[in-house]
Design a protein around this motif. Sequence first.
Motif, PDB file in Angstrom:
ATOM      1  N   ASP A  68       2.366  13.888  13.421  1.00 46.76           N
ATOM      2  CA  ASP A  68       2.955  15.018  12.551  1.00 46.76           C
ATOM      3  C   ASP A  68       2.821  14.725  11.060  1.00 46.76           C
ATOM      4  O   ASP A  68       2.686  13.642  10.323  1.00 46.76           O
ATOM      5  CB  ASP A  68       4.461  15.027  12.782  1.00 46.76           C
ATOM      6  N   ARG A  69       2.269  15.700  10.212  1.00 46.10           N
ATOM      7  CA  ARG A  69       2.106  15.746   8.942  1.00 46.10           C
ATOM      8  C   ARG A  69       3.289  15.109   8.265  1.00 46.10           C
ATOM      9  O   ARG A  69       2.909  14.249   7.136  1.00 46.10           O
ATOM     10  CB  ARG A  69       1.687  17.170   8.370  1.00 46.10           C
ATOM     11  N   ALA A  70       4.428  15.341   8.496  1.00 41.65           N
ATOM     12  CA  ALA A  70       5.568  14.788   7.625  1.00 41.65           C
ATOM     13  C   ALA A  70       5.434  13.300   7.732  1.00 41.65           C
ATOM     14  O   ALA A  70       5.861  12.679   6.858  1.00 41.65           O
ATOM     15  CB  ALA A  70       7.017  15.215   8.420  1.00 41.65           C
ATOM     16  N   VAL A  71       4.901  12.671   8.895  1.00 45.55           N
ATOM     17  CA  VAL A  71       4.998  11.174   8.931  1.00 45.55           C
ATOM     18  C   VAL A  71       3.874  10.665   8.124  1.00 45.55           C
ATOM     19  O   VAL A  71       3.868   9.741   7.306  1.00 45.55           O
ATOM     20  CB  VAL A  71       4.752  10.708  10.488  1.00 45.55           C
ATOM     21  N   LEU A  72       2.645  11.327   8.064  1.00 46.19           N
ATOM     22  CA  LEU A  72       1.584  10.873   7.385  1.00 46.19           C
ATOM     23  C   LEU A  72       2.121  11.009   5.571  1.00 46.19           C
ATOM     24  O   LEU A  72       1.490  10.056   4.827  1.00 46.19           O
ATOM     25  CB  LEU A  72       0.511  11.951   7.523  1.00 46.19           C
ATOM     26  N   ASP A  73       2.834  12.000   5.469  1.00 48.26           N
ATOM     27  CA  ASP A  73       2.996  12.419   4.127  1.00 48.26           C
ATOM     28  C   ASP A  73       4.143  10.924   3.589  1.00 48.26           C
ATOM     29  O   ASP A  73       3.768  10.643   2.594  1.00 48.26           O
ATOM     30  CB  ASP A  73       3.973  13.684   3.776  1.00 48.26           C
ATOM     31  N   GLU A  74       4.895  10.453   4.605  1.00 46.07           N
ATOM     32  CA  GLU A  74       5.836   9.546   4.284  1.00 46.07           C
ATOM     33  C   GLU A  74       5.123   8.310   4.262  1.00 46.07           C
ATOM     34  O   GLU A  74       5.231   7.616   3.386  1.00 46.07           O
ATOM     35  CB  GLU A  74       6.895   9.579   5.519  1.00 46.07           C
ATOM     36  N   LEU A  75       3.925   8.148   4.953  1.00 46.48           N
ATOM     37  CA  LEU A  75       2.976   6.888   4.856  1.00 46.48           C
ATOM     38  C   LEU A  75       2.601   7.069   3.601  1.00 46.48           C
ATOM     39  O   LEU A  75       2.570   5.944   3.015  1.00 46.48           O
ATOM     40  CB  LEU A  75       2.181   7.072   6.084  1.00 46.48           C
ATOM     41  N   GLY A  76       2.130   8.038   3.368  1.00 49.58           N
ATOM     42  CA  GLY A  76       1.351   8.066   1.816  1.00 49.58           C
ATOM     43  C   GLY A  76       2.388   7.679   0.640  1.00 49.58           C
ATOM     44  O   GLY A  76       1.759   7.029  -0.319  1.00 49.58           O
ATOM     45  N   GLU A  77       3.513   8.273   0.839  1.00 46.29           N
ATOM     46  CA  GLU A  77       4.641   7.861  -0.380  1.00 46.29           C
ATOM     47  C   GLU A  77       4.646   6.496  -0.327  1.00 46.29           C
ATOM     48  O   GLU A  77       4.957   5.965  -1.431  1.00 46.29           O
ATOM     49  CB  GLU A  77       5.861   8.693  -0.144  1.00 46.29           C
ATOM     50  N   ALA A  78       4.989   6.038   0.878  1.00 44.15           N
ATOM     51  CA  ALA A  78       5.565   4.450   1.107  1.00 44.15           C
ATOM     52  C   ALA A  78       4.393   3.575   0.652  1.00 44.15           C
ATOM     53  O   ALA A  78       4.573   2.349  -0.227  1.00 44.15           O
ATOM     54  CB  ALA A  78       5.865   4.225   2.336  1.00 44.15           C
ATOM     55  N   ASN A  79       3.052   4.069   1.059  1.00 39.92           N
ATOM     56  CA  ASN A  79       1.849   3.436   0.517  1.00 39.92           C
ATOM     57  C   ASN A  79       1.982   3.260  -1.017  1.00 39.92           C
ATOM     58  O   ASN A  79       1.576   2.318  -1.455  1.00 39.92           O
ATOM     59  CB  ASN A  79       0.565   3.950   1.199  1.00 39.92           C
ATOM     60  N   ALA A  80       2.028   4.456  -1.488  1.00 37.89           N
ATOM     61  CA  ALA A  80       1.901   4.548  -3.064  1.00 37.89           C
ATOM     62  C   ALA A  80       3.020   3.563  -3.820  1.00 37.89           C
ATOM     63  O   ALA A  80       2.565   2.903  -4.838  1.00 37.89           O
ATOM     64  CB  ALA A  80       2.279   6.015  -3.564  1.00 37.89           C
ATOM     65  N   ALA A  81       4.028   3.561  -3.224  1.00 41.29           N
ATOM     66  CA  ALA A  81       5.356   2.870  -3.621  1.00 41.29           C
ATOM     67  C   ALA A  81       4.973   1.193  -3.552  1.00 41.29           C
ATOM     68  O   ALA A  81       5.278   0.337  -4.669  1.00 41.29           O
ATOM     69  CB  ALA A  81       6.606   2.939  -3.017  1.00 41.29           C
ATOM     70  N   TYR A  82       4.544   0.941  -2.521  1.00 43.99           N
ATOM     71  CA  TYR A  82       4.093  -0.609  -2.133  1.00 43.99           C
ATOM     72  C   TYR A  82       2.884  -0.836  -2.992  1.00 43.99           C
ATOM     73  O   TYR A  82       2.931  -2.009  -3.614  1.00 43.99           O
ATOM     74  CB  TYR A  82       3.579  -0.553  -0.698  1.00 43.99           C
ATOM     75  N   GLU A  83       1.774  -0.185  -3.121  1.00 47.06           N
ATOM     76  CA  GLU A  83       0.674  -0.387  -4.225  1.00 47.06           C
ATOM     77  C   GLU A  83       1.174  -0.539  -5.416  1.00 47.06           C
ATOM     78  O   GLU A  83       0.766  -1.264  -6.296  1.00 47.06           O
ATOM     79  CB  GLU A  83      -0.245   0.540  -3.847  1.00 47.06           C
ATOM     80  N   ALA A  84       1.983   0.477  -6.052  1.00 47.04           N
ATOM     81  CA  ALA A  84       2.588   0.151  -7.509  1.00 47.04           C
ATOM     82  C   ALA A  84       3.366  -1.427  -7.335  1.00 47.04           C
ATOM     83  O   ALA A  84       3.250  -1.715  -8.683  1.00 47.04           O
ATOM     84  CB  ALA A  84       3.377   1.490  -7.682  1.00 47.04           C
ATOM     85  N   ALA A 140       4.564   5.809  13.289  1.00 46.61           N
ATOM     86  CA  ALA A 140       5.946   5.305  12.827  1.00 46.61           C
ATOM     87  C   ALA A 140       6.376   3.934  12.741  1.00 46.61           C
ATOM     88  O   ALA A 140       7.082   3.444  11.762  1.00 46.61           O
ATOM     89  CB  ALA A 140       7.009   5.934  14.020  1.00 46.61           C
ATOM     90  N   GLY A 141       5.791   2.963  13.737  1.00 48.14           N
ATOM     91  CA  GLY A 141       5.874   1.492  13.765  1.00 48.14           C
ATOM     92  C   GLY A 141       5.311   1.075  12.223  1.00 48.14           C
ATOM     93  O   GLY A 141       5.941  -0.019  11.645  1.00 48.14           O
ATOM     94  N   MET A 142       4.103   1.454  11.842  1.00 48.09           N
ATOM     95  CA  MET A 142       3.469   0.988  10.691  1.00 48.09           C
ATOM     96  C   MET A 142       4.449   1.613   9.500  1.00 48.09           C
ATOM     97  O   MET A 142       4.717   0.681   8.549  1.00 48.09           O
ATOM     98  CB  MET A 142       2.110   1.700  10.500  1.00 48.09           C
ATOM     99  N   LEU A 143       4.946   2.793   9.546  1.00 47.97           N
ATOM    100  CA  LEU A 143       5.723   3.076   8.270  1.00 47.97           C
ATOM    101  C   LEU A 143       7.049   2.163   8.447  1.00 47.97           C
ATOM    102  O   LEU A 143       7.411   1.825   7.244  1.00 47.97           O
ATOM    103  CB  LEU A 143       6.113   4.472   8.658  1.00 47.97           C
ATOM    104  N   ALA A 144       7.596   1.978   9.494  1.00 47.50           N
ATOM    105  CA  ALA A 144       8.984   1.116   9.492  1.00 47.50           C
ATOM    106  C   ALA A 144       8.480  -0.321   9.025  1.00 47.50           C
ATOM    107  O   ALA A 144       9.283  -0.861   7.999  1.00 47.50           O
ATOM    108  CB  ALA A 144       9.401   0.851  10.858  1.00 47.50           C
ATOM    109  N   ALA A 145       7.420  -0.836   9.349  1.00 53.71           N
ATOM    110  CA  ALA A 145       6.918  -2.258   8.778  1.00 53.71           C
ATOM    111  C   ALA A 145       6.414  -2.184   7.248  1.00 53.71           C
ATOM    112  O   ALA A 145       7.165  -3.140   6.713  1.00 53.71           O
ATOM    113  CB  ALA A 145       5.816  -2.648   9.479  1.00 53.71           C
ATOM    114  N   LEU A 146       6.105  -1.121   6.877  1.00 54.09           N
ATOM    115  CA  LEU A 146       5.981  -0.711   5.328  1.00 54.09           C
ATOM    116  C   LEU A 146       6.979  -0.876   4.775  1.00 54.09           C
ATOM    117  O   LEU A 146       7.440  -1.563   3.645  1.00 54.09           O
ATOM    118  CB  LEU A 146       5.170   0.306   5.279  1.00 54.09           C
ATOM    119  N   ARG A 147       8.275  -0.032   5.099  1.00 58.87           N
ATOM    120  CA  ARG A 147       9.585  -0.177   4.478  1.00 58.87           C
ATOM    121  C   ARG A 147      10.087  -1.505   4.432  1.00 58.87           C
ATOM    122  O   ARG A 147      10.769  -1.794   3.648  1.00 58.87           O
ATOM    123  CB  ARG A 147      10.401   1.218   4.992  1.00 58.87           C
TER     124      ARG A 147
END
Length: 167
Positions: free
Chosen positions: A95-111, A127-134
């Motif tokens: 789902d595009r919403a999950v990809l958008d959340e991944l993008g936002e979480a990636n940006a915060a991590y990279e910052a 979803a598992g990668m997003l959870a691990a990122l958070r």
Amino acid sequence: MTNHSHTLDALAAADAAELEAILLEVCSSPRWAAAVTQARPWADRESLLAANAAAMASLTADDLRDAMAGHARIGKPKSGDATSEREQAGIRGVDRAVLDELGEANAAYEAKFGHVFLICATGRTAAGMLAALRERHPNDADTEAEIVRGELRKINDIRLGRLLDGS
């Protein structure tokens, strides 16, 4: 990565420059490739994987950055790169919403950390990668560097196996 099968003996017999070029397709850290090359000969697959582990353990922060430079952002595999697309197969059809959340979480991590979020994505869902990122975002830089080192080792193990298996 190229889709060639290399026997352990053929890799061990390659000249250093040829082997390092092959290994740089596995991991983009020149120091890692040189260390694995210098660990020859490898008695078996386990010895090659042990050389990977030892080389990963010896990498400096700059070497880790070199290794991470060869990896696409999670959620955005490198177009046309079969390895990147295969490793991030868990994002296909998400789902595009999950990809958008991944993008936002990636940006915060990279910052915060100054590099891409690195995880062994093989077999993981978006979803598992997003959870691990958070989960990893609150880490301090030293803790995160050691997690990244472990994730890179796992990725390299998989890639070395595929290199030997020709898949």
